[in-house]
Design a protein around this motif. Structure first.
Motif, PDB file in Angstrom:
ATOM      1  N   TYR A 115       7.942  -9.988   8.756  1.00 34.99           N
ATOM      2  CA  TYR A 115       8.286  -8.792   9.530  1.00 34.99           C
ATOM      3  C   TYR A 115       7.714  -8.837  10.949  1.00 34.99           C
ATOM      4  O   TYR A 115       8.102  -8.038  11.795  1.00 34.99           O
ATOM      5  CB  TYR A 115       7.770  -7.536   8.816  1.00 34.99           C
ATOM      6  N   GLY A 140       0.877  -4.153   6.402  1.00 31.86           N
ATOM      7  CA  GLY A 140       0.789  -3.192   5.306  1.00 31.86           C
ATOM      8  C   GLY A 140       1.680  -3.568   4.139  1.00 31.86           C
ATOM      9  O   GLY A 140       1.293  -3.395   2.990  1.00 31.86           O
ATOM     10  N   TYR A 141       2.886  -4.058   4.442  1.00 32.23           N
ATOM     11  CA  TYR A 141       3.787  -4.471   3.367  1.00 32.23           C
ATOM     12  C   TYR A 141       3.445  -5.854   2.822  1.00 32.23           C
ATOM     13  O   TYR A 141       4.038  -6.283   1.831  1.00 32.23           O
ATOM     14  CB  TYR A 141       5.230  -4.473   3.876  1.00 32.23           C
ATOM     15  N   ALA A 158       4.042   6.759  -0.060  1.00 27.64           N
ATOM     16  CA  ALA A 158       4.688   5.861   0.906  1.00 27.64           C
ATOM     17  C   ALA A 158       5.947   6.482   1.492  1.00 27.64           C
ATOM     18  O   ALA A 158       6.452   6.014   2.502  1.00 27.64           O
ATOM     19  CB  ALA A 158       5.018   4.529   0.242  1.00 27.64           C
ATOM     20  N   THR A 170      13.272  -1.258   9.221  1.00 25.82           N
ATOM     21  CA  THR A 170      12.103  -1.989   8.734  1.00 25.82           C
ATOM     22  C   THR A 170      11.402  -1.214   7.626  1.00 25.82           C
ATOM     23  O   THR A 170      10.999  -1.792   6.615  1.00 25.82           O
ATOM     24  CB  THR A 170      11.129  -2.223   9.889  1.00 25.82           C
ATOM     25  N   VAL A 171      11.279   0.105   7.829  1.00 26.53           N
ATOM     26  CA  VAL A 171      10.604   0.930   6.823  1.00 26.53           C
ATOM     27  C   VAL A 171      11.388   0.913   5.515  1.00 26.53           C
ATOM     28  O   VAL A 171      10.810   0.938   4.424  1.00 26.53           O
ATOM     29  CB  VAL A 171      10.440   2.359   7.375  1.00 26.53           C
ATOM     30  N   ARG A 182       4.099  -8.718   4.265  1.00 20.10           N
ATOM     31  CA  ARG A 182       5.192  -9.667   4.527  1.00 20.10           C
ATOM     32  C   ARG A 182       5.073 -10.169   5.969  1.00 20.10           C
ATOM     33  O   ARG A 182       5.465  -9.481   6.901  1.00 20.10           O
ATOM     34  CB  ARG A 182       6.540  -8.982   4.335  1.00 20.10           C
ATOM     35  N   GLN A 187      12.878  -1.556   4.339  1.00 19.49           N
ATOM     36  CA  GLN A 187      12.833  -2.934   3.826  1.00 19.49           C
ATOM     37  C   GLN A 187      14.117  -3.708   4.134  1.00 19.49           C
ATOM     38  O   GLN A 187      14.606  -4.467   3.299  1.00 19.49           O
ATOM     39  CB  GLN A 187      12.560  -2.954   2.318  1.00 19.49           C
ATOM     40  N   ILE A 206      -0.474   0.963   6.570  1.00 14.46           N
ATOM     41  CA  ILE A 206       0.747   1.774   6.660  1.00 14.46           C
ATOM     42  C   ILE A 206       0.416   3.160   7.199  1.00 14.46           C
ATOM     43  O   ILE A 206       1.210   3.748   7.948  1.00 14.46           O
ATOM     44  CB  ILE A 206       1.434   1.841   5.277  1.00 14.46           C
ATOM     45  N   LEU A 258       2.971  -2.487  10.169  1.00 14.67           N
ATOM     46  CA  LEU A 258       3.827  -2.420   8.984  1.00 14.67           C
ATOM     47  C   LEU A 258       3.912  -3.777   8.294  1.00 14.67           C
ATOM     48  O   LEU A 258       3.873  -3.865   7.055  1.00 14.67           O
ATOM     49  CB  LEU A 258       5.233  -1.960   9.383  1.00 14.67           C
ATOM     50  N   MET A 282       0.137   3.671  -0.622  1.00 14.42           N
ATOM     51  CA  MET A 282      -0.001   3.672   0.844  1.00 14.42           C
ATOM     52  C   MET A 282      -1.397   3.202   1.215  1.00 14.42           C
ATOM     53  O   MET A 282      -2.384   3.839   0.858  1.00 14.42           O
ATOM     54  CB  MET A 282       0.242   5.095   1.366  1.00 14.42           C
TER      55      MET A 282
END
Lengths: 150, 86
Positions: free
Chosen positions: A58, A52-53, B2, B45-46, A55, B48, A5, A49, A1
């Motif tokens: 998104y 954070g990911y 996470a 979204t969380v 990507r 994925q 995030i 997000l 994390m």
């Protein structure tokens, strides 16, 4: 994390809990304001997000939410206008707080992304988010009396 | 660590879905439903699945509340005109 995030968790949890509390209790005017708060809390969270990911794709979700969230609020402002005209549904302090938070998230992400096409997209989302937020708040406060009823 | 985000969003979904069922007035239910639709998009979204989230966002945030509110207004108008006819 990572930090992005974590910030998204705070935005989703805090903004979501506040909006849920407001949308389930109180007079209709407060419920519609809380429904509008949903957009301004979740859109920056979705942007955070995406960062954070790691990507960038998104970001499209935040773009769609910035477009459609004010549309949903305007639907309620139009169809609940009888209930809203009886009460004062203006919350300008909340509106500008949400706008400043959204702008802060967009600026932080722009600094992280650096100049380029992704930064232009982030700026477009930020302008859509804040502009839609202000327009929806003005419609709820009765700023567009000419389109009432129907 | 996470998983904390997933737990937060799942708890919010459970609370808002319960609240949507518990409301009595259809117009207020539509407001909670709009919140729930946006929240479900965040949940997808969380987890994925942003493609599912995109369609959920399009349907849940604007379209479903619009349909419900139009139905409520039509029914209220019909009830009002029947009362006037009596």
């Amino acid at each position: 994390m990572n930090g992005w995030i974590l910030a998204a968790t705070v935005a989703l949890g805090g903004g979501g809990a506040a909006a849920l509390w407001g949308v389930t209790t109180g007079p209709p005017a407060r419920r519609v304001i809380a429904q509008n708060l949903t957009t301004s809390a979740f859109c920056p969270a979705l942007l955070l997000l995406a960062q954070g990911y790691g990507r960038p794709a998104y970001v499209d979700l935040a773009l769609l939410l910035a477009l459609l969230g004010p549309v949903g609020t305007l639907v309620f402002a139009r169809l609940l206008s009888d209930d809203l005209s009886a009460q004062d549904a203006s919350a300008w302090g909340l509106t500008w707080t949400a706008a400043v938070l959204g702008a802060a998230a967009v600026v932080a992400l722009c600094v992280a992304v650096g100049p380029g096409r992704a930064m232009v997209k982030l700026l477009v989302i930020g302008v859509l988010l804040i502009g839609g937020n202000v327009i929806a708040s003005r419609a709820l406060a009765g700023g567009f009396r000419g389109v009432r009823g129907g | 660590m996470a998983d904390a985000l997933i737990v937060v969003v799942l708890l919010l979904v459970a609370a808002s879905a319960t609240a949507a069922v518990a409301q009595r007035d259809p117009a207020r239910q539509a407001l909670v439903l709009s919140f729930l639709g946006t929240l479900l998009a965040a949940l997808f979204t969380v987890l994925q699945a942003p493609d599912v989230g995109l369609s959920q966002l399009a349907v849940g945030s604007a379209l479903t509340p619009l349909l419900i509110m139009l139905c409520v207004r039509k029914i209220r108008r019909r009830g009002r005109s029947k009362e006037d006819a009596r």
